[in-house]
Every structure is written in structure tokens, then in C-alpha cells.
Design a protein around this motif. Sequence first.
Motif, PDB file in Angstrom:
ATOM      1  N   PHE A 118      18.445  58.020 -92.564  1.00  0.00           N
ATOM      2  CA  PHE A 118      17.572  58.619 -93.567  1.00  0.00           C
ATOM      3  C   PHE A 118      18.556  58.878 -94.627  1.00  0.00           C
ATOM      4  O   PHE A 118      19.696  58.854 -94.745  1.00  0.00           O
ATOM      5  CB  PHE A 118      17.391  59.512 -92.697  1.00  0.00           C
ATOM      6  N   PRO A 119      17.890  59.156 -95.891  1.00  0.00           N
ATOM      7  CA  PRO A 119      18.106  60.041 -96.291  1.00  0.00           C
ATOM      8  C   PRO A 119      19.461  60.896 -96.583  1.00  0.00           C
ATOM      9  O   PRO A 119      18.384  61.548 -96.071  1.00  0.00           O
ATOM     10  CB  PRO A 119      16.901  59.655 -98.253  1.00  0.00           C
ATOM     11  N   ARG A 130      22.239  58.264 -94.628  1.00  0.00           N
ATOM     12  CA  ARG A 130      23.227  59.116 -93.355  1.00  0.00           C
ATOM     13  C   ARG A 130      22.368  58.157 -91.588  1.00  0.00           C
ATOM     14  O   ARG A 130      21.588  57.234 -91.950  1.00  0.00           O
ATOM     15  CB  ARG A 130      22.867  60.574 -93.035  1.00  0.00           C
ATOM     16  N   VAL A 131      24.135  58.326 -90.638  1.00  0.00           N
ATOM     17  CA  VAL A 131      23.304  57.980 -89.671  1.00  0.00           C
ATOM     18  C   VAL A 131      23.263  59.402 -88.758  1.00  0.00           C
ATOM     19  O   VAL A 131      25.043  59.376 -89.024  1.00  0.00           O
ATOM     20  CB  VAL A 131      24.585  56.836 -88.914  1.00  0.00           C
ATOM     21  N   ASN A 132      22.306  59.501 -87.453  1.00  0.00           N
ATOM     22  CA  ASN A 132      23.162  60.845 -86.432  1.00  0.00           C
ATOM     23  C   ASN A 132      23.219  59.579 -84.895  1.00  0.00           C
ATOM     24  O   ASN A 132      23.006  58.925 -85.327  1.00  0.00           O
ATOM     25  CB  ASN A 132      21.920  61.719 -86.520  1.00  0.00           C
ATOM     26  N   VAL A 133      23.445  60.223 -84.230  1.00  0.00           N
ATOM     27  CA  VAL A 133      23.158  60.011 -83.107  1.00  0.00           C
ATOM     28  C   VAL A 133      22.230  59.776 -82.204  1.00  0.00           C
ATOM     29  O   VAL A 133      21.726  58.759 -81.034  1.00  0.00           O
ATOM     30  CB  VAL A 133      24.286  60.697 -81.792  1.00  0.00           C
ATOM     31  N   ARG A 134      21.199  60.159 -82.534  1.00  0.00           N
ATOM     32  CA  ARG A 134      19.653  59.807 -82.156  1.00  0.00           C
ATOM     33  C   ARG A 134      19.247  58.813 -83.186  1.00  0.00           C
ATOM     34  O   ARG A 134      17.921  58.719 -82.501  1.00  0.00           O
ATOM     35  CB  ARG A 134      18.923  60.847 -82.869  1.00  0.00           C
ATOM     36  N   SER A 179      27.478  60.559 -93.495  1.00  0.00           N
ATOM     37  CA  SER A 179      26.694  59.461 -94.430  1.00  0.00           C
ATOM     38  C   SER A 179      27.539  58.578 -94.142  1.00  0.00           C
ATOM     39  O   SER A 179      28.531  58.385 -93.674  1.00  0.00           O
ATOM     40  CB  SER A 179      27.217  59.895 -95.855  1.00  0.00           C
ATOM     41  N   PHE A 180      26.974  57.356 -95.395  1.00  0.00           N
ATOM     42  CA  PHE A 180      27.438  56.017 -94.796  1.00  0.00           C
ATOM     43  C   PHE A 180      28.468  55.181 -94.929  1.00  0.00           C
ATOM     44  O   PHE A 180      29.648  55.426 -94.269  1.00  0.00           O
ATOM     45  CB  PHE A 180      26.639  55.040 -95.930  1.00  0.00           C
TER      46      PHE A 180
END
Length: 259
Positions: A118-119, A130-134, A179-180
Motif C-alpha cells: 500500500f502507498p 509500505r508493508v504491514n503485518v496484516r 516502507s519497502f
Amino acid sequence: MSGILSNKEVKQFIYEGYVRLDNVFSKEIADNALDILWDDLPFDRQDPSTWKAPVVRLGMYTEQPFVDSVNTQRLYKVFDQLIGRDRWVPCGSVGTFPVRFPSDKEPNDTGKHVDAGFPGDDPDNFFEWRVNVRSKGRALLMLVLYSDVSENDAPTVIYKKSHRDVARLLSKEGDSGLSFMELANKLEGLPKWETVHAIGKAGTVYLCHPFLVHTAQGHKGKVPKFMAQPPLLLRGELSIPGSKGDQSPVERAICLALE
């Protein structure tokens, strides 16, 4: 668990982070896709002396052979099995193509990474996604082969079980995640993982957990490599934690890592 994948394959996905599917689409579909891609390349298909770069990136592809390759009934059934019915979005394209050519030069994109979902503050900056745990926005990573790929043909390096360590990292970062680049910079500090290479005939698809670490490598063979790695988009976010009876294999892998 019923579905296209066996119980052994589902367990492999949960614990190792990926599963390989052969013959997902036909050679005819792959060849039609290659014809389109070669038309867009700045090199002569018949003259290897013109292949001057180790990697050339091509834009988004929504033409019929690409869409057909990632929208088969077999894939749909496996998506339902790994993620859950009505929890994913059919692919409208296969994204960008990093086409890899035989070369003595090393490509500049061989770092370990996890694809973002997601941005961030700047949606046009890929490295700020970005990446999150969900796993907001991303249900799976797919590695889709449109050419035959052997060990010498720059196969993507998959780091087995790395998705579990990434889940533990992300669990500390809340809904905003990392973030990436923030996540990529943390990967070298994680345990060493066994590797497997994404090889196979054209029409092979590797379905990977969205947190799976992977990387590109240089091409030491003779035939250019054509592979797309589109996301399978997720409707909403994963349920982490959730009721064990209701968890999909994607969710179960994360929850096991966090226990």
C-alpha cells in the motif's frame, strides 16, 4: 482441506512460504505474450549482439494473453484455497516486466526484498510503499514464467521460511508497518535461510506468501528470461490474530510465526 492443492502443498505454503504450479497456462499463451514483449524491447530478437543491458523494464501489460495467463479457473480455485473466497481481486494486468538478458554485467536490482502492498506519503515513489503485518493490499506474490527458466537463466531466488521472520518484524510496527526500503534494510540482520530457485517451463507459476523474501540475480545462460511478478490484490486486510478455524493458510503462516 479440499481444493486443487494437496494437504502437503498447503503445509509447504504455510511453513516454507511458496508453492509451485506447473502448466498453469499454455505455450501458445506464453508465445503470444512474448511476441508483444519483444515488439516493445529496444533489441533485435534474432541478434544477441544487440542485447546490451542485463535488464530492461517494460510497462504494464493488460493485453489478452497476459490477462488470460493469470485468470485461469485453476488459479482461482487455489486463490480461494490459500486466501479465502471473495477475499481477493482478479488480476487486470501482470504489472511491469523486468526482462533479463545474458550479460557479464551484474544487474542493479539484486537486493533482498519483500514487495510492498500500500502507498506511503508519496504514492509515486515505489520505495516508499509500505508493508504491514496484516498485509494490507496484497494477498500473494506471484512469479509467472513466460519463458523456460533454468538454473542459468537468472531464476528468482526464494528464501524459504523467510516470511515467518518478516511477520515477526512487522508485528512490532503497527498498522503503518514499514516502507519497502525500511524493511529491505532490516533483512540482512535476520537468520540465514535455505534458498530455492524459481525455475520451470513457460506456464509455471509460483504462488508466494506476501512476506516472502526474494531477489533477482544475474543471467548466465543464453536465452532472455521473461517473468512477471504481479501482486494478487487483497480485499481489506488479513485477520491477525483470528480464530484458528477460520484462518486461511496466508493468515495461519503469520499467526504461527507470532506464537
